[in-house]
Design an enzyme around this catalytic site. Sequence first.
Site, short mmCIF file in Angstrom:
data_model
loop_
_atom_site.label_atom_id
_atom_site.label_comp_id
_atom_site.label_asym_id
_atom_site.label_seq_id
_atom_site.Cartn_x
_atom_site.Cartn_y
_atom_site.Cartn_z
N ASN A 10 0.52 -1.36 0.18
CA ASN A 10 -0.04 -0.14 -0.11
C ASN A 10 0.64 1.41 0.24
OD1 ASN A 10 -1.77 2.23 0.37
ND2 ASN A 10 -2.49 1.17 2.24
N TRP A 11 1.34 1.94 -1.30
CA TRP A 11 2.39 3.28 -1.86
C TRP A 11 1.35 4.24 -0.64
CZ3 TRP A 11 4.04 2.24 -7.35
CH2 TRP A 11 5.35 1.07 -6.95
N LYS A 12 -0.29 4.57 -0.38
CA LYS A 12 -0.84 5.93 0.12
C LYS A 12 -0.07 6.59 -0.42
CE LYS A 12 -0.26 3.08 4.72
NZ LYS A 12 -0.30 2.85 6.31
N HIS A 97 -9.36 0.84 5.14
CA HIS A 97 -8.67 0.75 5.53
C HIS A 97 -8.13 2.16 6.65
CE1 HIS A 97 -3.85 2.55 6.59
NE2 HIS A 97 -3.87 0.92 6.21
N GLU A 99 -6.42 4.00 7.64
CA GLU A 99 -7.05 5.87 8.05
C GLU A 99 -8.25 6.28 6.51
OE1 GLU A 99 -3.07 5.52 4.88
OE2 GLU A 99 -2.08 5.28 7.81
N GLU A 169 -5.47 -5.01 10.46
CA GLU A 169 -4.36 -3.37 10.62
C GLU A 169 -4.07 -3.21 12.02
OE1 GLU A 169 -2.17 -2.57 6.39
OE2 GLU A 169 -4.21 -2.05 7.30
N GLY A 175 2.29 2.18 11.02
CA GLY A 175 3.55 3.72 10.91
C GLY A 175 3.68 4.16 12.05
N SER A 215 3.64 -1.91 10.04
CA SER A 215 4.92 -2.10 10.69
C SER A 215 5.97 -3.14 10.41
CB SER A 215 5.25 -1.62 12.16
OG SER A 215 4.98 -0.41 12.08
N GLY A 236 2.90 -0.90 4.39
CA GLY A 236 2.99 0.23 3.79
C GLY A 236 4.37 1.03 4.02
N GLY A 237 4.97 1.45 5.33
CA GLY A 237 6.06 2.65 4.41
C GLY A 237 7.18 0.77 3.85
P1 13P Z 1 2.88 0.46 7.66
O1 13P Z 1 3.78 -0.81 7.29
O2 13P Z 1 3.61 1.58 6.94
O3 13P Z 1 3.05 0.50 9.06
O4 13P Z 1 1.50 0.84 7.27
C1 13P Z 1 0.76 -0.72 7.45
C2 13P Z 1 -0.51 0.19 6.07
O5 13P Z 1 -1.10 0.69 6.80
C3 13P Z 1 -0.45 -0.69 5.29
O6 13P Z 1 -2.03 -0.89 4.58
#
Ligand code: 13P
Length: 257
Positions: A10-12, A97, A99, A169, A175, A215, A236-237
């Site tokens: 997930n590149w957000k 998600h 967010e 999640e 994050g 994470s 994500g990250g």
């Molecule tokens: P991180 O891997 O940056 O914690 O993000 C997780 C996430 O929200 C993937 O959808």
Amino acid sequence: MHLKPVFAANWKLNHTPTDARSFLQRFLALTPRQQDRTIVLCPSAITLTTVTDGLRDRPDIWVGVQNVHSEAQGAYTGENSVLMARDVGARVVLVGHSERRHVFGETDAMMTKKCALVAQARLTPILCVGETLEERESGAAATVVERQLAAGIAEMDDTQVGAMMLAYEPVWAIGTGKTATPEDASDIHGVLRRALAERIGEKAAAGVPILYGGSVNRGNASTLLSSPDVDGLLVGGASLDPDGWSSIVRSSATSTE
Ligand code: 13P
């Protein structure tokens, strides 16, 4: 873990089309075709066609969108629809998600509509569920994810539920560098699996991949994948860097159940 593992990035709000081109150049060079796993990239809607173009020779890698609107079309300035996602080659859609829920105020009722719409369009929803730190500390984690799952599948038929994916999640792990322990992840994945089994039966529920996210990095990916009921990772990250992401998608469970 017995299902073909799923590794979803997930590149957000990261990676412009230009960034995505250089990412793919490096990532594809490092990552041979994978038959025994599913890799999914979820860029922003603006970057998506650059990614599908870059993957023309790699049908083993799927593309997904991070969100769609809860209506298929209409006067909804700024939104993206499930039909648009399908038209540009997306195969999966992240729904709910954290967010979207916590930053943009999306509700369980919206997840009901979105999951049904995505499934009707013959795309795969990855319904994301997870509790906040406060909910976990008050002992409500299982109740929260059960409620979120129930809302997501409320208007899907059993076949559609059997063809979806889930992602657990925990909000406090996204994050933050705090990862759920493999035991915590397995506990909640087990809760989700049992709730699915009540709805569609044990056999069908066993075929629904349940991903862990929060994470994840190349250091903890294998351990998480080794945990019972963890069928993949939503990252994500650590999915933004092609070297790191390539190493994560090539990781395997360190032991079998
Ligand atoms: P991180 O891997 O940056 O914690 O993000 C997780 C996430 O929200 C993937 O959808």
